[in-house]
Enzyme design. Structure first.
Site, PDB file in Angstrom:
ATOM      1  N   CYS A   1      69.339  42.493  87.116  1.00 12.47           N
ATOM      2  CA  CYS A   1      69.723  41.963  88.417  1.00 12.47           C
ATOM      3  C   CYS A   1      69.140  40.567  88.580  1.00 12.47           C
ATOM      4  O   CYS A   1      68.313  40.108  87.790  1.00 12.47           O
ATOM      5  CB  CYS A   1      69.197  42.863  89.535  1.00 12.47           C
ATOM      6  SG  CYS A   1      69.792  44.573  89.444  1.00 12.47           S
TER       7      CYS A   1
ATOM      8  N   GLY B   1      74.343  39.855  87.205  1.00 12.77           N
ATOM      9  CA  GLY B   1      74.894  41.064  87.799  1.00 12.77           C
ATOM     10  C   GLY B   1      76.193  40.781  88.514  1.00 12.77           C
ATOM     11  O   GLY B   1      76.255  39.872  89.340  1.00 12.77           O
TER      12      GLY B   1
ATOM     13  N   ASN C   1      64.468  43.628  90.688  1.00  8.74           N
ATOM     14  CA  ASN C   1      65.022  43.529  89.347  1.00  8.74           C
ATOM     15  C   ASN C   1      64.108  44.290  88.409  1.00  8.74           C
ATOM     16  O   ASN C   1      62.931  43.955  88.274  1.00  8.74           O
ATOM     17  CB  ASN C   1      65.125  42.063  88.915  1.00  8.74           C
ATOM     18  CG  ASN C   1      65.586  41.918  87.473  1.00  8.74           C
ATOM     19  OD1 ASN C   1      66.308  42.755  86.948  1.00  8.74           O
ATOM     20  ND2 ASN C   1      65.167  40.839  86.829  1.00  8.74           N
ATOM     21  N   GLY C   2      64.636  45.332  87.774  1.00  9.97           N
ATOM     22  CA  GLY C   2      63.820  46.119  86.855  1.00  9.97           C
ATOM     23  C   GLY C   2      64.160  47.587  86.950  1.00  9.97           C
ATOM     24  O   GLY C   2      65.256  47.970  87.379  1.00  9.97           O
TER      25      GLY C   2
ATOM     26  N   TYR D   1      69.849  37.025  75.444  1.00 14.48           N
ATOM     27  CA  TYR D   1      71.158  37.213  76.071  1.00 14.48           C
ATOM     28  C   TYR D   1      71.220  36.901  77.553  1.00 14.48           C
ATOM     29  O   TYR D   1      72.081  36.168  78.004  1.00 14.48           O
ATOM     30  CB  TYR D   1      71.619  38.664  75.842  1.00 14.48           C
ATOM     31  CG  TYR D   1      72.904  39.041  76.547  1.00 14.48           C
ATOM     32  CD1 TYR D   1      74.149  38.716  76.005  1.00 14.48           C
ATOM     33  CD2 TYR D   1      72.890  39.736  77.753  1.00 14.48           C
ATOM     34  CE1 TYR D   1      75.329  39.070  76.650  1.00 14.48           C
ATOM     35  CE2 TYR D   1      74.068  40.095  78.400  1.00 14.48           C
ATOM     36  CZ  TYR D   1      75.281  39.753  77.849  1.00 14.48           C
ATOM     37  OH  TYR D   1      76.449  40.100  78.476  1.00 14.48           O
TER      38      TYR D   1
ATOM     39  N   ASP E   1      75.051  36.624  70.050  1.00 15.82           N
ATOM     40  CA  ASP E   1      73.646  36.805  70.426  1.00 15.82           C
ATOM     41  C   ASP E   1      73.106  38.154  69.972  1.00 15.82           C
ATOM     42  O   ASP E   1      71.940  38.285  69.613  1.00 15.82           O
ATOM     43  CB  ASP E   1      73.476  36.638  71.942  1.00 15.82           C
ATOM     44  CG  ASP E   1      74.450  37.506  72.729  1.00 15.82           C
ATOM     45  OD1 ASP E   1      74.274  38.723  72.739  1.00 15.82           O
ATOM     46  OD2 ASP E   1      75.386  36.942  73.317  1.00 15.82           O
TER      47      ASP E   1
END
Length: 502
Positions: free
Chosen positions: A2, A28, A101-102, A257, A366
């Site tokens: 995110c 996202g 985020n996580g 990436y 990648d």
């Protein structure tokens, strides 16, 4: 994965939050949300979809206030219902909105604790709502009518003691200020910046530095692992280390990436790190395949361009753009469901025949995750007339699921799981496959900042830096398999607007 952003301004921040989320859209594409604060009122808009589709003029006009936070999301497990869109909000204590985020590895245990011990109800399947309630409960424990920085940092200390996993967080406390903090390992990135105005200082906090650059903020620095920053209503920034044993072990896949090449994460320039990955690949080819017959190096746009260009330069080969990308198709890796990913590959890329016809082509990407995209691209090169198609991955084989917020598929869905490199090569239909060596990948990124303690590389080596049980991995596999991501109309609900709400 995110993207998060928070802004404390001296004037309305709605447009800047929107612009910042546009810069984070690559992180996202499933949902987006913004919540702003004016006085003791919150104003929220969130829904499934791209930023440009979620926010219309009528929504932006209602997002009033000089501070706010924003979030772009893609689902890490299970449903992509708009009920899971962030930021989340809880009204006690004070009123708190939060974006995350996580991924929390002990979310199930925490949810049980919140119910039995704290008497708090969780309304979604998102671990971000759990994290919000953990922080709210820890702040409630401070037993204060007017939270001071010491109270807020004490609450963050409580979060670190209870939560396990990866979390980069931006939160807003109604009428008090904006808070951001990072897990004790710094797995997910957070950076903040400042700018001066005649009315006073303004601050921005985001997942990537490109947001600060685009909005005209001067980068101050990354948050350290375990560190928190709180910006009070007077525009004063307070920082404190809130973890007992912090250690900088960021996710290396950000550099492979996710991050934009023009971002700087933990003082590592992403573009330069990817260039070094290309050099490492070239040296591997020189060492193991000195008599190669490659005619041209062609990147799979966009994130592999830096690596492909340096590979070609180091091998003294031609570099050519052989694929044209449709900018209106999302990143296939973060699309839910294998059918949708497979269909989108041909819509996303189109080959320029003259760059392939009669040539031995080295394609550079990648990474290779499920192999869906790679196999389709190899076939596209053959259809365009390539004589031989070789394939190079700037990342090592991905053999294990990610538990820190990247929606890696289950182990069985990873093409390299329980397969040799030769078998993967055959599966994607290439004539030869070159994988990056893990030590070389680490060296390529580490050179940008030797002060980084280590890297989170679990998708490559299966070594998780937090406690991850077998039972947790089994449960995660159930949620992440492609069958669970087939979303029906009945599972979705309309977008959420909250205006003039205390």
């Amino acid at each position: 994965m995110c993207g998060i952003i928070g802004i404390f301004g001296q004037s309305p921040v709605n447009q800047s939050l929107y612009d910042g989320l546009i810069m984070l859209q690559h992180r996202g594409q499933d949902a987006a949300g913004i919540v702003t604060c004016e006085g003791d009122r919150l104003f929220l808009r969130k829904d499934n979809g791209l930023v440009r589709d979620v926010f219309h003029t009528r929504h932006m006009q209602r997002l009033s206030g000089n501070m706010g936070i924003g979030h772009v999301r893609y689902p890490t497990a299970g449903s992509s219902s708009s009920a899971e869109a962030q930021p989340f909000y809880v009204n006690s204590p004070f009123g708190i909105a939060l974006g995350h985020n996580g991924n929390l590895n002990n979310a199930a245990d925490l949810e049980n604790e919140l119910f039995l011990q704290d008497r708090r109800h969780i309304n979604t399947t998102s671990d971000s709502e759990i994290l919000l309630n953990i922080f709210a409960q820890e702040l409630h424990k401070q037993d204060c009518l007017q939270p001071m920085p010491d109270d807020i940092f004490a609450a963050v200390e409580g979060v670190h003691k209870r939560c396990k996993g990866a979390y980069a967080v931006i939160a807003m406390i109604v009428g008090h200020g904006i808070l951001a903090f990072r897990d004790p390992y710094g797995i997910r990135p957070v950076i903040y910046g400042r700018r001066e105005t005649p009315e006073g200082d303004e601050f921005a906090i985001a997942s990537e530095s490109i947001v600060l650059d685009a909005l005209g903020f001067e980068v101050v620095r990354d948050l350290m692992p375990g560190e928190a920053i709180f910006i009070d209503m007077q525009g004063v920034a307070h920082t404190r280390q809130c973890a007992e044993h912090p250690c900088l072990i960021p996710c290396i896949f950000e550099h492979v990436y996710f991050a934009r090449p023009d971002s700087v994460i933990d003082d590592v320039v992403v573009h330069k790190a990817r260039m070094r990955m290309g050099v490492k690949l070239a040296k591997q080819i020189q060492k193991t395949w000195s008599d190669h017959d490659i005619d041209v190096v062609i990147p799979v746009p966009d994130s592999s361009r830096s690596s492909a260009l340096e590979m070609a330069h180091h091998l003294r080969l031609k570099y050519r753009e052989g694929f044209i990308k449709n900018r209106y198709i999302g990143r296939t890796f973060i699309m839910p469901g294998q059918t949708q990913r497979r269909k989108s590959v041909r819509q996303k890329l189109n080959a320029i025949d003259l760059e392939f016809k009669g040539k031995n082509v080295m394609l550079v990407d990648d990474s290779i995750v499920r192999g869906t995209t790679s196999g389709e691209i190899v076939q596209m090169a053959r259809d365009a007339g390539a004589r031989k198609v070789y394939f190079a991955s700037a990342a090592p084989p991905i053999r294990y699921p990610n538990v820190y917020g990247i929606d890696m598929p289950t182990a069985e869905e990873l093409i390299a799981h329980n397969r040799s490199e030769e078998e993967v090569c055959k599966e994607i239909g290439a004539d030869r496959l070159i994988y990056q060596n893990l030590d070389d990948l680490i060296a390529a990124v580490h050179k940008g900042n030797p002060d980084i303690d280590a890297f989170e590389c679990s998708v490559f080596n299966g070594k998780y830096i937090t406690d991850v049980s077998v039972d947790y991995l089994i449960e995660l596999e159930k949620k992440r398999n492609d069958a669970s991501k087939e979303i029906t109309e009945a599972e979705t609900i309309p977008g959420i607007d909250l205006y003039n709400s205390a």
